[in-house]
Write an enzyme that holds these catalytic residues in place. Structure first.
Site, short mmCIF file in Angstrom:
data_model
loop_
_atom_site.label_atom_id
_atom_site.label_comp_id
_atom_site.label_asym_id
_atom_site.label_seq_id
_atom_site.Cartn_x
_atom_site.Cartn_y
_atom_site.Cartn_z
N THR A 72 0.83 -1.20 0.00
CA THR A 72 0.00 0.00 0.00
C THR A 72 0.87 1.26 0.00
OG1 THR A 72 -1.75 -1.17 1.19
CG2 THR A 72 -1.80 1.23 1.29
N ASN A 150 -5.43 -9.23 -7.91
CA ASN A 150 -5.54 -9.99 -6.66
C ASN A 150 -6.84 -10.78 -6.54
OD1 ASN A 150 -6.05 -7.02 -6.55
ND2 ASN A 150 -7.12 -7.58 -4.66
N GLN A 178 0.93 -9.15 -6.30
CA GLN A 178 0.48 -10.54 -6.47
C GLN A 178 1.41 -11.35 -7.36
OE1 GLN A 178 -2.05 -12.26 -5.05
NE2 GLN A 178 -2.70 -10.52 -3.83
N HIS A 200 4.64 -10.01 2.71
CA HIS A 200 3.72 -11.02 3.28
C HIS A 200 2.92 -11.76 2.21
CE1 HIS A 200 -0.39 -9.04 3.32
NE2 HIS A 200 0.35 -7.97 3.13
N THR A 236 13.50 5.04 10.71
CA THR A 236 14.39 3.92 11.01
C THR A 236 13.91 2.67 10.29
OG1 THR A 236 14.88 4.89 13.14
CG2 THR A 236 15.34 2.54 12.91
N CYS A 324 -10.23 -6.83 1.18
CA CYS A 324 -10.47 -5.42 1.49
C CYS A 324 -11.94 -5.06 1.38
CB CYS A 324 -9.67 -4.54 0.56
SG CYS A 324 -7.99 -5.10 0.39
#
Ligand code: PLP
Length: 391
Positions: A72, A150, A178, A200, A236, A324
């Site tokens: 995103t 997706n 994807q 992920h 960071t 979503c």
């Protein structure tokens, strides 16, 4: 009864090797990569190794990889930075079937005065390169079209899009969240200027992703603050996440072809069984240009949301249109763009297979789906009428 996870487009389980690689950076190796002492140098080194690994998978330079918090953020960065870099009017071309990370970003920029063209797709979910070329105007600054969808798994003609973008001297960004890790992507050969990916989705940790930005693109910083990521994305570094992503990227590109063949064999077997054994079922999307693990199927006379509840009781994790949009009753924007009537779109579920799934799981899932669909249809007056020949 054990769970069967068939929602690998939503997220994938972390590989044990990836966790092992990450653990030291969650324990003793906690140095901030910006520090000027040994544990910082080690953290910095680990981050740069991951950058190199990922760059190698795309055939680009490590300096062209920027770490983000996920897909995103990478999508937001690519699109907003092109808009902000433009001093004058800006026009963006995208498609109607993008992920919301792209669509909602484009809609937000429209409210700031940017013009956006949302290309239509055919019934398979593919954009037309001719239509794309026709949509280009003197203000067009960016083409952003996903590598693979997706929801329905359709793969876009990325090389053609890249050629058109190059010919007209327009930036080309692709959301490859994807696709990355499932087939080789060479950014130079495909004419890609920016590419988003997310760890992920390829057996890495959540909260880590990257944006590839071609060297010569002069774009403003996305996050203001420290000098991290060559001054373009301050903050960071997520060291354990980046290290895990690097390892997951490397594993995804190792024995890729064998793994993909195994996954697509399970996919084809599942699709054939469902279509062969359950009446009034249809496959959405393309057979040919399809992600290896994607099955998107509509069952007439069935409410997709109700089917998901029954499947959950059977221990099967599946999705509606997309993760979503669950919770909203609106049918999926992707299925709508592909011309599916609302009544059929409502009876759609997405089953996405991952490399960890087995044929035994697919068999069990098909049995459950058959049982649950029959149960829901036995409560459907329309279906009963049809079966009685009254309609
Ligand atoms: C999952 C996904 C995203 C969002 O990625 P996150 O890392 O979850 O933010 C964006 N685009 C596509 C196509 C996706 O599948």
């Amino acid at each position: 009864m054990s769970m069967i996870y068939l929602d690998n487009a939503a997220t994938t389980p972390l590989l044990p090797e990836v966790l092992k690689e990450m653990l030291p950076y969650l324990e003793g190796q906690y140095g901030n990569p910006s520090g000027l002492y040994q544990i910082s140098a080690e953290a910095k080194n680990a981050v740069e190794n991951a950058r190199k690994t990922i760059a190698d998978t795309l055939g680009c330079e490590p300096e062209e990889i920027y770490f983000t918090s996920g897909g995103t953020e990478a999508d937001n960065w690519a699109i907003k930075s092109v808009y902000r870099a433009g001093k004058k009017k800006c026009h963006i071309i995208t498609s109607q079937i993008e992920h919301h990370a792209v669509l909602h970003t484009c809609q937000a920029l429209e409210r700031e005065g940017c013009a956006v063209t949302y290309l239509k797709v055919d019934e398979m979910g593919r954009i037309s390169p001719e239509e794309l070329e026709k949509a280009i105007c003197p203000d067009t600054a960016l083409i952003t079209i996903m590598t693979a969808n997706n929801e329905v798994g359709t793969i876009q003609p990325v090389r053609k899009i890249g050629e058109i973008a190059r010919r007209h001297n327009i930036f080309f960004h692709t959301d490859a969240v994807q696709a990355y890790g499932h087939f080789p992507i060479s950014v130079n050969k495909l004419g890609i200027d920016m590419l988003s990916a997310s760890a992920h989705k390829f057996r890495g940790p959540k909260g880590a992703g990257f944006l590839y930005i071609k060297k010569d693109l002069d774009l403003p910083p996305f996050m203001h603050g420290g000098a991290q990521e060559r001054g373009r994305r301050a903050g960071t570094e997520n060291v354990p996440g980046i290290v895990g992503m690097g390892r997951a990227a490397s594993l995804a590109h190792r024995e890729m072809e064998e793994r993909e063949q195994k996954t697509s064999a399970m996919r084809d077997y599942m699709i054939r069984r469902i279509l062969g054994e359950i009446p009034f079922a249809r496959l959405n999307g393309s057979w040919k240009n399809r992600l290896s693990g994607n099955c998107n199927i509509s069952f007439q006379f069935v409410e997709g949301a109700a089917l998901l509840v029954l499947l959950d009781e059977e221990g099967i994790c599946a999705a509606a249109g997309s993760a979503c949009s669950t919770g909203s009753r609106e049918p999926s924007h992707v299925l709508k763009a592909m011309g599916l009537p609302d009544s059929i779109a409502h009876g759609t579920i997405r089953l996405t297979i991952g490399s960890q799934n087995t044929m035994e799981e697919i068999d069990r899932a098909v049995e459950s789906i058959r049982k649950c669909v029959a149960r829901l249809r036995s409560n459907s007056p329309e279906f009963e009428d049809l079966m009685d020949g009254r309609k």
